[in-house]
Design an enzyme around this catalytic site. Structure first.
Site, PDB file in Angstrom:
ATOM      1  N   ASP A 226       0.829  -1.214   0.000  1.00  0.00           N
ATOM      2  CA  ASP A 226       0.000   0.000   0.000  1.00  0.00           C
ATOM      3  C   ASP A 226       0.861   1.261   0.000  1.00  0.00           C
ATOM      4  O   ASP A 226       2.006   1.249   0.446  1.00  0.00           O
ATOM      5  CB  ASP A 226      -0.912   0.012   1.242  1.00  0.00           C
ATOM      6  CG  ASP A 226      -0.118  -0.064   2.539  1.00  0.00           C
ATOM      7  OD1 ASP A 226       0.785  -0.911   2.624  1.00  0.00           O
ATOM      8  OD2 ASP A 226      -0.388   0.730   3.464  1.00  0.00           O
ATOM      9  N   GLU A 227       0.244   2.310  -0.478  1.00  0.00           N
ATOM     10  CA  GLU A 227       0.773   3.678  -0.357  1.00  0.00           C
ATOM     11  C   GLU A 227       2.268   3.789  -0.661  1.00  0.00           C
ATOM     12  O   GLU A 227       2.988   4.506   0.047  1.00  0.00           O
ATOM     13  CB  GLU A 227       0.519   4.204   1.073  1.00  0.00           C
ATOM     14  CG  GLU A 227      -0.930   4.272   1.427  1.00  0.00           C
ATOM     15  CD  GLU A 227      -1.175   4.651   2.899  1.00  0.00           C
ATOM     16  OE1 GLU A 227      -2.084   5.446   3.137  1.00  0.00           O
ATOM     17  OE2 GLU A 227      -0.455   4.149   3.785  1.00  0.00           O
TER      18      GLU A 227
END
Ligand code: TNX
Length: 472
Positions: A285-286
């Site tokens: 993620d991210e």
């Protein structure tokens, strides 16, 4: 149940005897009984006994369903698999007076309503995640968390073991990950980590409750703790300082370097050896500091590493931008397009919409703990939705189940954990277990109110929402 009651276990296999013993250990202290667990051949005599047996003549019950038949003289619990017996035992607990949760002798009487319950989960995956990276939590805290989710028939627990602020699992081939990378946490406290022995103890404790631990090492972003521990993981070969604030998206492994894949292979090999379950979670993620084509290359490569070590990879929704190997699971949290792409590429989806099940979201504007970047989530909002209709394009057959994550930027101890997790997790567990068509908020809120004394005897420091009329 009476003082002379026994728990009979059909066939007497060690695994089933252990389940029987688990029930005896739960019931004997509050009842003051001395129930023994006995090996049985056939239905026992009807002397207020409990009879546990495994026989798979009801396929619809699946891996975790059970049939509970309570007559005046005998409680019979049957399931296809031991896990089903364990789930059924939680129902027996719930049917007994609340004081059954206490560890010392209570008054009784220990009456239970007669009837038949035939029960099995709608979704095969019901989970909660605890972030032990932003703040570290002890083995005992994790065990309490496991005990609490076991009561609500969840079957997975995801541990977020590495992020920018801390690396929490001993990796013997890269010892500085924990020595240095585990030495602090958000706010600059002393952090901590689990030795492999401690981690095995957690895995075993969970397995005894038919809960599978999913370890997550987040990468290629969320990796400052690793980057700070080994300069060679950085493109400039310089280790950054440890990080104790709460920004996201600034760190990345140097994904075009061969060293990175030697590192990941070692980490995944050691983790896989500690993991009896099918899944290793590698985050994804991210990763805002990773170029898009580098990110795609990275996710392709690490899926192969996970599979080489005999496991299936789970990743947060962003991984669906990459090629997905058969068996890779996508965890939806915020961007429906990513999740739908995952479905189109054949992946199963874990539903974790931040606006519904992020347990670190505040309840309302007055909640002191938590964040509100996704939403404020009151009890009704967390409960009153369906997994199968949340995202158009993601249907029941695409969904593995539900997971409620607790991110711990703002959470420092067990009381704070419990305040954010309860009672929202109680309803989320139901979203995964109970038939979608029969659930209703109006009915649930009454049951939840009546559940307050149970949470109280369990010592749960829950949020007393004004939406609910709580039983004293
Ligand atoms: C987003 S959700 C994150 C986490 C934070 C969380 C805080 C996700 C996959 N990433 O890194 O802890 O928000 O709510």
């Amino acid at each position: 149940m009476k003082g002379k009651s026994s728990i009979y276990v059909e066939g007497g296999s060690p695994e089933l005897m252990n389940i029987g013993q688990w029930l005896a250990d739960k019931l004997n202290p509050p009842t003051g009984f001395d129930m023994k667990v006995k090996d049985s051949k056939g239905t026992p005599g009807s002397g207020n006994n409990i009879y546990l047996s495994v026989s798979d003549n009801d396929p619809e019950l699946g891996e975790e369903g059970y049939l509970l038949n309570i007559s005046e003289k005998l409680i019979t619990l049957t399931a296809n698999k031991p896990a089903g017996l364990f789930r059924g035992i939680q129902t027996i607990r719930q049917l007994l007076p609340d004081s059954v949760e206490l560890g010392t002798a209570q008054k009784g009487p220990w009456k239970i309503s007669t009837g038949i319950i035939r029960d099995y989960p709608t979704y095969p995956f019901r989970s909660s995640m605890l972030d032990v990276s932003r703040h570290f939590f002890s083995v005992d805290d994790v065990k309490r968390y496991i005990d609490l989710i076991a009561f609500y028939k969840m079957n997975f627990m995801h541990l977020h073991l590495a992020d920018d602020q801390g690396w929490r699992i001993e990796i013997k081939s890269w010892p500085n990950l924990t020595i240095h990378g585990g030495s602090t946490q958000v706010g600059g406290g002393k952090g901590g980590f689990y030795t492999q022995e401690q981690y095995k103890d957690i895995v075993k404790y969970a397995a005894d409750r038919y809960i599978t631990i999913i370890p997550e090492i987040d990468m290629p972003g969320h990796t400052n703790a690793a980057l700070a521990s080994y300069p060679e993981l950085n493109c400039n070969n310089k280790a950054p300082a440890l990080y104790t604030k709460t920004a996201v998206g600034f760190s990345t492994l140097c994904v075009r370097k061969d060293t990175i894949y030697k590192f990941i292979d070692d980490v995944v090999r050691e983790l896989a050896a500690l993991t009896p379950g099918p899944y290793i979670h590698l985050g994804g993620d991210e990763s805002h500091a990773t170029k898009k084509d580098d990110y795609i290359f990275f996710i392709d490569t690490v899926q192969a590493i996970v599979q080489k070590h005999g496991k299936q990879m789970i990743g947060w929704e962003e991984i669906s931008q990459s090629k997905l190997k058969p068996g890779t699971v996508v965890q939806y949290w915020s961007n429906a397009e990513h999740a739908i792409t995952g479905v189109k590429k054949g992946a199963k989806i874990i539903m974790s919409p931040a606006t519904k099940v992020y347990l670190d979201m505040k309840y309302d504007s007055t909640t002191k703990l938590g964040q509100d970047w996704a939403a404020r989530i009151e009890i009704d909002s967390a409960y009153n939705w369906k997994l199968s209709t949340r995202v158009p394009g993601i249907a029941r057959e695409n969904i593995l189940g539900v997971e409620a994550p607790l991110w711990s930027e703002t959470v420092t101890n067990m009381d704070e954990i419990e305040y954010l997790v309860f009672p929202r997790l109680v309803g989320i567990a139901e979203l995964g277990w109970s038939p979608e068509a029969t659930r209703s908020w109006d009915e649930y809120k009454v049951r939840l109110g009546k559940h307050a004394p149970r949470m109280k005897v369990l010592g749960i420091d829950y949020y007393q929402s004004k939406q609910i009329t709580w039983t004293e």
